[in-house]
Every structure is written in C-alpha cells, then in structure tokens.
Design an enzyme around this catalytic site. Structure first.
Site, PDB file in Angstrom:
ATOM      1  N   TRP A 216     -50.501  95.848  19.357  1.00 15.76           N
ATOM      2  CA  TRP A 216     -50.943  97.236  19.133  1.00 15.76           C
ATOM      3  C   TRP A 216     -49.746  98.062  18.659  1.00 15.76           C
ATOM      4  CZ3 TRP A 216     -51.133 101.392  23.374  1.00 15.76           C
ATOM      5  CH2 TRP A 216     -51.766 102.553  22.909  1.00 15.76           C
TER       6      TRP A 216
ATOM      7  N   ASP B 299     -52.289  94.308  29.615  1.00 11.56           N
ATOM      8  CA  ASP B 299     -52.898  95.511  29.047  1.00 11.56           C
ATOM      9  C   ASP B 299     -54.398  95.234  28.934  1.00 11.56           C
ATOM     10  OD1 ASP B 299     -53.674  97.722  27.668  1.00 11.56           O
ATOM     11  OD2 ASP B 299     -52.238  97.520  26.022  1.00 11.56           O
TER      12      ASP B 299
ATOM     13  N   LYS C 215     -62.822 102.947  26.226  1.00 13.04           N
ATOM     14  CA  LYS C 215     -63.854 102.261  25.436  1.00 13.04           C
ATOM     15  C   LYS C 215     -65.072 101.914  26.283  1.00 13.04           C
ATOM     16  CE  LYS C 215     -59.855 101.675  23.342  1.00 13.04           C
ATOM     17  NZ  LYS C 215     -58.959 102.473  22.795  1.00 13.04           N
TER      18      LYS C 215
END
Ligand code: LMR
Length: 399
Positions: A132, A213, A248
């Site tokens: 990311w 993560d 999300k």
C-alpha cells in the site's frame, strides 16, 4: 515574512489525489477505479442498513459527549478482539492483549509505528514489494528504516511464493515484519491458509515482531476465513501487532474507525505496553473519536444486528466476485488478447492489472478512467453501466 521559504512542495498522494482529479474531470462518463472504496452496482457507496439502525439507537440513547478513555471504549476493545481472533483464541489470550480504539486502520498503524520506534530495540520494518502506497510514509515518519521483501511476480501477475519464502527466511530476528492479513493491497494476491501456517512457523523460528494490517476482513473469502493468518500468528506466542480497519467492512470510511491490538507474552508485559501505548496516543490525538466506534460497538454487541451485518458483508463480497468475473468476460468479448484470468483468483477490492504507468496515464488522459499509476484498480468501482466503456478502453489500449 519569508519563514515559509523553506517549505518545499510535497508530491501529491498517489491514491487520494486521483479522486481529487476525478472530481475535477468534466467528462460525464468518467470512471474512478483508484481509491479503495466499495460502490454498489448503481455507483453509490451505500450506508449499510445496520449502520443506519446503530446510529438511530446511538442518537436515541445519547446522554453525553464527554471524552472516551485514551485507548477508547473497553467494550469496543473486547468486541473487536473477538471479531479478529474469534472467541476461543481471544479467551485463551486473556490478560495478554492490549487494544486501542484508533482513528481508522491508518491511525492504528501510525500509533504502532510510534510505539515501536520509541519502545522497542529494533529500527527496521519490512514491507511487501509492492505494498500500500501509504505504508512507507507511515513507518518512516517516526524514523524507522524501511526494507522490502519479495512477494509478487510481475510477469505472471501472481504471488511468487517461492521468492517470498526465500526473502522472509533472510529477515533477521527482532525485526518488524508487516503482512497484509487478507486482500493484499495493491495486488489482490493472498496466501492460502496452509501458506499462512508455514509463514507463521517461519516467523516463530526467526523470532520476528509481526504486524498484521487487517483492513478488509470479510471482503476476501469470509469474516472468519479472512482471519486465518491473524489467528495463525496469534497462536505462535510471538509478540503481535494487529491494525484493524472498519472503513470497508462497515462502510465507515469518513468516520475513521479502527483498532490496534498488541499481543504480549503475559500480564506484566501487557501492563507496561498498555501504559506506553497510552502515552503514545495522549501526545498525538489524546483520545479517539467516539461516533464511528460507537456504531461498530452497537452492531458487534447485538446478535440480531451482527447477523444482519454478516449478510451485508457477504453481499459486498459477492458483488466483488461477480464484478471480477464480468470484467474478465467483458475484456474477452471485446477481443482483448491479453489473458486477464488472474483477476478472478485475486481477493478483495484490488487487482494489479499489469498496466504500466504510461498506460495508467493514457487511461486517465484519453478515457477519463482513473487507476493508480502502479496499475492497481479497485474492481469494486466497476458497475454494469461503466463496464462496456471500461472494456473498450482496455481494448483501445492493449489491442
Ligand atoms: C486504498 O488503498 O485505496 C485505501 O486504503 C484508501 C487509502 O487511504 O489509500
């Protein structure tokens, strides 16, 4: 007057700046596949019905807006531990987990980075190649040194497991190793459960400090299946950092809701870790915002709402799977010669298309289609409406 002369112009954020450019684009047929935000088939990022119900209950019962504790609501901590670890594992680690309610998963990662820099003897953090775009900045900001391990084969656009294993076996003991718990961002290439078990064994032999993560629980294979890696690591007895995001899976992007869990060896370690964690947070944002965490807590703490939420997550997940299939079929039906079948194997919202930076720029400039420069697309941004145009643009670009 010239005090700001020393301030240089920073580069634009590689992901969020694209949404700014998208908003400024006057083409009515523009398509945004850059930032990782779920949209439904009508192109809208919905507020989940369980979230609306939780907000209604929160508003009805609100009596104060006084501060939360530095590490947030203890009930939120316990419920989010259970969501990522499952109740048996959570119970078996009683007294060994410290949790902070954080502003998003990013907030959790940054608190972890600051905590590691200040309190642990290591100065090195390993990130997957690629990772990311924000990881590097988050961990280098407090002064940690960044290194990367092999993960992805750019030729086959698939996980390069052999190279990955070879790379991680060379990571020295005591270093921090960041792993994407599921729905790898940006590639969508995940480890299988058996591979996770092998990586957890290597981590134990090597004695790393793992940091998982966990931003997409439920978007890959399922709420529990996506936690396989986190749970495999939590069973190793290693110290473990888990940064959890609810942007999300609860659709709470703008409410900034997440958690940082730190698992230690015993209650004495936990006591000391918790005290330093509080100090890290107090000198940063003092204590977390309450609203988003209140929504997550309300849903996780109510069996009926929780069951409804599981169904909502399953619906988002199946739409993502469907869109992947439809995209691959549309590319082949317009005659794109390149094989895109790998898109169907990838998990979560992201896919690495293999498009170059020049091709990403061409999509943006010639077709008003916004993808990240490294070739990442958010497949959840594809709708029945924009799919034909998207497929034609890929045809124009790739032949
Ligand atoms: C993404 O990767 O698009 C998301 O995680 C959103 C972000 O903050 O970059």
């Amino acid at each position: 007057m010239a005090h700001f002369d020393s301030v240089s112009l920073a580069p634009a954020d590689p992901i969020l700046s694209l949404t700014e450019a998208f908003k400024a684009d006057s083409n009515p047929e523009k398509i945004n596949l850059s930032v990782g935000v779920f949209v439904d088939d009508s192109g809208i990022t919905p507020i989940l019905p369980t979230v609306i119900e939780a907000e209604r209950r929160l508003a009805a019962n609100a009596s104060s807006k006084s501060y939360l504790p530095i590490t947030g609501s203890p009930l939120y901590g316990s419920l989010t531990q259970e969501l990522c670890l499952g109740s048996d594992l959570k119970n078996s680690l009683d007294g060994q987990i410290t949790t902070a309610q954080t502003p998003g998963g990013t907030g959790g990662l940054r608190v972890a980075a600051d905590f590691i820099k200040k309190n642990l003897s290591t100065n090195t953090v390993w990130l997957s190649n690629p990772t990311w775009a924000n990881h590097k900045g988050i961990f280098s900001s407090p002064g940690l040194e960044i290194k990367s391990y092999a993960y992805f084969d750019k030729a086959s656009l698939r996980l390069d497991y052999a190279a990955f294993i070879e790379a991680i076996k060379a990571i020295p003991a005591g270093d921090v190793v960041v792993l994407h718990a599921c729905c790898h961002n940006p590639t969508g290439a995940d480890l299988s459960p058996a591979q996770w078990d092998e990586v957890a064994t290597i981590a134990t032999e090597k004695n790393w400090i793992p940091l998982l993560d966990f931003a997409y629980q439920g978007f890959g294979a399922g709420i529990d299946s996506d936690a396989h890696g986190v749970r495999a690591f939590a069973k190793t007895g290693l110290p473990l950092f888990i940064a959890q995001s609810f942007s999300k899976n609860f659709g709470l992007y703008q409410d900034r809701v997440g958690a940082l869990h730190i698992i230690t060896a015993n209650a004495d370690e936990t006591k000391r870790v918790a005290s330093q964690l509080k100090l890290t947070i107090r000198t940063n944002y003092s204590n977390p915002p309450a609203h988003g965490g209140g929504i997550v807590q309300t849903i996780l703490n109510d069996q009926e709402l929780y069951t409804r939420w599981e169904i909502e997550v399953a619906q988002m997940r199946s739409r993502i799977h469907e869109v992947r299939d439809n995209f691959v079929a549309a590319l082949s039906s317009v005659g794109v010669s390149r094989d895109f079948s790998f898109l169907k194997e990838q998990k979560g919202m992201f896919s690495f298309t293999g498009l170059s930076q020049e091709q990403a720029t061409a999509l943006r400039e010639d077709h008003s289609i916004y993808i990240v420069n490294d070739g990442r697309i958010n497949v959840a941004g594809i709708t029945a409406d924009n799919l034909p145009r998207l497929a034609q643009a890929f045809k124009a670009l790739l032949g």
